[in-house]
Design an enzyme around this catalytic site. Structure first.
Site, PDB file in Angstrom:
ATOM      1  CE  LYS A 282      -3.898  -1.892   2.673  1.00 55.58           C
ATOM      2  NZ  LYS A 282      -4.966  -1.662   1.706  1.00 55.58           N
TER       3      LYS A 282
ATOM      4  NE  ARG B 131     -11.044  -9.841  -2.022  1.00 55.45           N
ATOM      5  CZ  ARG B 131     -11.421  -8.896  -2.881  1.00 55.45           C
ATOM      6  NH1 ARG B 131     -11.830  -9.220  -4.102  1.00 55.45           N
ATOM      7  NH2 ARG B 131     -11.405  -7.632  -2.531  1.00 55.45           N
TER       8      ARG B 131
END
Ligand code: BES
Ligand code: MN
Ligand code: ZN
Length: 497
Positions: free
Chosen positions: A281, A355
């Site tokens: 990020k 996920r």
């Protein structure tokens, strides 16, 4: 902070401070009217001279009220113009009352906010909400400050005034429910606020053990990476590869229902720090990725609230906990991993890690023969774009379950909003190299994440709560909110009636 309930009149009860509501332009609540009479029209005069602000949530403190009033102070709280308050207004009124009392010098007060009229809400709800809003407003995270500066004269006791004995019993139910939920919310906030170096997957596992100490009705089990390997949890383990902290799969079980009652299973994303991994990020605000375990924190908070309330249900909490960090051994974009379900996943972006850990936990959930499964996750930045910071995103494979959750959101004020789970979106996660990819391209990032999870939840009724926008606040009030513990506890309470 203690709460209790008492019957009596606003002018007769002895207290350091009596709290009453006033609406604009000059409408006194019954308790305010009594104070006005006993005080020879003082409140009326102050309203006339505009020294009392009736705007919703504004507070005015009156010292040494005149006349035959047994309280040393009056705190007048503005209730706006409408005859019936919305639940949101009432929450704001209760919260600003708490802040005013905390910064004032009374350490104890008696509140007549219980008499205010709130749309479609009863006394038990109001009592519960006063407790929740007060505890929420007074919470501070100071366990890591070397010097804490507590308020000089903190509020220690708030008494809720009610009309009669019957009301007393009703309000007490609200207070005890509110206290259990406030404790759950506070636990979720504390865990969320702890930094990544002090809240690792192992720390979360320790937290579960501590919860068991508080509530013997809870059973706790922690699976280590070896056990996860044996189960074939290749998706979850692909995320923890890059971290020196071992992943943990924490399972908490509360059995308040009959043996044959199928449990509700809650699954909470527990990424204790999300750097993005190899798909790293950007640096700005990356510290906020310590909050990436707020789904897990809400499961801890809900387990604790349910155990404290002693609800007659069976509940299982599952928390896959890991860090997501870059490393020579970390997963790389393009890697293909095999999930516990047997389905293969092309990891196109290592930052879509939530996920990957949830899918294996959701497959594991099936062994509890669940009635329904709800997962809670700070899953997508796209959810913040779509819905902002006001509502949780909800996706489900069962409309009845979705409706139950939406209703619980309305009732608790901790609201959710549904997004569609259509086949058109599901196509976006097809892969040329595996059964599916872990990202779905540009549009509808929250929905494609939901479609991914839906491929692992075909055997039971399931809902997904994306709390990326609501789990914490940024800026000067940076900190975990404890959401959606209120929604989840309300959902579970509803199921008991
Ligand atoms: N934990 C983040 C989601 C997130 C980001 C929540 C910002 C709140 C604020 C999640 O693991 C993530 O990184 N998701 C990616 C998915 C993308 C790579 C498809 C995202 O939202 O950018
Ligand atoms: Mn991520
Ligand atoms: Zn994440």
């Amino acid at each position: 902070m203690d709460f209790n309930v008492k019957t009596g009149d606003s002018d007769k009860l002895r207290s350091a401070c009596v709290v009453v509501g006033v609406s604009g332009p000059r409408r006194l609540s019954p308790a305010a009217l009594r104070l006005d009479k006993a005080g020879r029209g003082q409140l009326g005069e102050l309203l006339k001279s505009a020294d009392i602000d009736t705007e919703c949530g504004k507070t005015t403190l009156i010292l040494n009220p005149r006349g035959r009033i047994q309280a040393a102070r009056i705190l007048v709280v503005g209730c706006g113009k409408d005859r019936h308050l919305t639940p949101q207004d009432f929450t704001r009124i209760a919260a600003s009352t708490a802040r005013a009392l905390q910064s004032g010098s009374a350490t104890e007060a008696i509140s007549f906010l219980t008499e205010l009229d709130v749309e479609d809400r009863d006394l038990a709800w109001k009592a519960q909400r006063i407790v929740e809003a007060t505890r929420d407003a007074l919470y501070r995270f100071d366990e890591l400050k070397s010097e804490t500066r507590p308020p000089k004269r903190p509020l220690r006791k708030l008494t809720l005034a009610v009309a009669d004995r019957e009301a007393l019993a009703i309000a007490k139910v609200g207070v005890s429910r509110g206290t259990a939920i406030a404790n759950g919310i506070e636990l979720a906030r504390v865990l969320g606020n702890r930094p990544g170096n002090l809240c690792t997957p192992s720390d979360l596992a320790d937290q579960a053990a501590a919860l068991k100490q508080d509530y013997p009705a809870l059973k706790v089990q922690v699976l280590e990476e070896r056990a996860m390997e044996k189960l074939g949890m290749g998706a979850l383990l692909s995320v923890s590869r890059g971290s020196r902290q071992p992943a943990k799969l924490i399972i908490m079980r509360y059995s308040g229902g009959a043996k044959e009652d199928r449990p509700v299973v809650l699954v909470g994303k527990g990424v204790t720090f999300d750097s993005g991994g190899i798909s790293i990020k950007p640096g700005a605000a990356m510290d906020e990725m310590k909050f990436d375990m707020c789904g897990a924190a809400s499961v801890f908070g809900t387990m604790s609230a349910v155990a404290e309330m002693g609800l007659p249900i069976n509940l299982v909490g599952i928390v896959p906990a890991t860090e997501n960090l870059p490393d020579g051994d970390a997963s790389k974009p393009g890697d293909v991993v095999t999930s516990m379900s047997g389905q293969t996943i092309e990891v196109l972006n290592t930052d879509a890690e939530g996920r990957l850990i949830l899918c294996d936990a959701l497959t594991y959930a099936d062994r509890f023969k669940p009635d329904v499964v709800v997962d809670i996750a700070t899953l997508t930045g796209a959810c913040v774009v779509a819905l902002g910071h006001h509502t949780t995103g909800l996706l489900s494979n069962d409309q009845d379950l979705a409706d139950e959750l939406l209703e619980a959101g309305q009732a608790s004020g901790d609201r959710a909003w549904q997004l569609p789970l259509w086949d058109e979106y599901d196509e976006q996660i097809n892969s040329n190299f595996a059964d599916m990819a872990n990202i779905g391209g540009r549009g509808a990032g929250t929905i494609t994440a939901g479609c991914f999870l839906a491929r692992f939840t075909k055997d039971y009724r399931w809902a997904h709560l994306d709390i990326a926008g609501v789990a914490w606040k940024s800026g000067k009030d940076k900190g975990a909110t404890g959401r959606p513990v209120q929604l989840l506890t309300q959902f579970l309470v509803q199921r008991c009636s």
